[in-house]
Design an enzyme around this catalytic site. Structure first.
Site, mmCIF file in Angstrom:
data_model
loop_
_atom_site.group_PDB
_atom_site.id
_atom_site.type_symbol
_atom_site.label_atom_id
_atom_site.label_comp_id
_atom_site.label_asym_id
_atom_site.label_seq_id
_atom_site.Cartn_x
_atom_site.Cartn_y
_atom_site.Cartn_z
ATOM 1 N N GLY A 196 -0.860 2.589 6.323
ATOM 2 C CA GLY A 196 -0.712 1.848 7.675
ATOM 3 C C GLY A 196 -0.313 0.494 7.649
ATOM 4 C CE LYS A 197 3.549 0.072 3.038
ATOM 5 N NZ LYS A 197 3.263 1.372 3.263
ATOM 6 C CB SER A 198 4.873 -0.053 9.638
ATOM 7 O OG SER A 198 5.673 -0.333 8.409
ATOM 8 C CB SER A 206 5.660 -4.074 -2.748
ATOM 9 O OG SER A 206 4.562 -4.261 -1.973
ATOM 10 N N GLY A 211 0.874 -1.059 0.002
ATOM 11 C CA GLY A 211 -0.054 0.076 0.211
ATOM 12 C C GLY A 211 0.908 1.290 -0.006
ATOM 13 C CG LEU A 212 -0.687 4.924 -1.784
ATOM 14 C CD1 LEU A 212 -1.764 5.706 -1.889
ATOM 15 C CD2 LEU A 212 0.139 4.781 -2.954
ATOM 16 C CB SER A 213 4.210 6.410 1.842
ATOM 17 O OG SER A 213 5.220 6.921 3.077
ATOM 18 N N GLY A 214 2.383 5.772 4.332
ATOM 19 C CA GLY A 214 1.366 6.104 5.368
ATOM 20 C C GLY A 214 0.034 5.426 5.238
#
Length: 199
Positions: free
Chosen positions: A38-40, A107, A33-36
């Site tokens: 919420g992936k991490s 990615s 997903g995009l930066s920001g």
């Protein structure tokens, strides 16, 4: 010596033995997903929930691998692809070691994610699309990267000057602007149970 001289070394301890030892199957849960988006945050919360259940995990984070494994790489399209190739290879080894591997990487391109999948048995790869809209990600701008990208200080920034190709067949889609962290983890645990990775 050439690559033809290198053979895969088979070991006496296999994946089935490790599964019996750990009490769960191994797999890669790949957060894209995009930066920001919420992936991490979601990956970290899922890992905490899995560890609380006694599962054996490791969280591979995009920033962390660039401190060592990929410290020699920049952010060109070629380097970003090589970054993910290395991460995919490491994730594949960790799956062989019996771990539940949580990987949080932008990615952005489908072909990059397909390359990662090539290192991992198909039934052990779970793709999770964190589909939080760009405007929400940009409002969060946790690292100040969107502001820099808008100002032209960062080139090839996903979502601004570079595209993001959303997965076409993700195993789970989560939008953290409308789905709580608790509910996101609940859905992920249900998915892992449904796929027979955990019980």
């Amino acid at each position: 010596m050439t690559h033809n001289d290198i053979k895969w070394q088979q070991h006496s301890t296999d994946a089935a033995q490790r599964e019996a030892l750990f009490g769960h199957k191994s797999a890669v849960i790949w957060f894209t997903g995009l930066s920001g988006s919420g992936k991490s945050t979601v990956a970290n919360a899922l890992e905490q929930a899995l560890v609380a259940q006694g599962k054996h995990t490791y969280l591979l984070d995009g920033d962390n691998v660039r401190h060592g494994l990929c410290a020699d790489l920049g952010f060109s399209a070629e380097d970003r692809t090589e970054n993910l190739r290395r991460v995919g290879a490491v994730a594949g080894l960790m799956v062989d070691a019996g771990l539940l591997v949580l990987s949080a990487f932008i990615s952005p391109y489908r072909n990059q994610r397909e390359q990662v999948k090539s290192f991992i048995p198909a039934e052990r790869f779970i793709e999770v699309h964190i589909s939080t809209p760009l405007e929400i990600c940009e409002q969060r701008d946790v690292k100040g990267l969107y502001k820099k990208a808008r100002a032209g200080e960062i080139s090839n920034f996903t979502g601004i000057s570079d595209p993001y190709e959303a997965p076409e067949h993700a195993d789970l889609v989560l939008d953290t602007s409308v789905t709580s962290l608790e509910d996101s983890v609940k859905q992920l645990l249900q998915l892992l149970t449904l796929k027979g990775i955990i019980s």
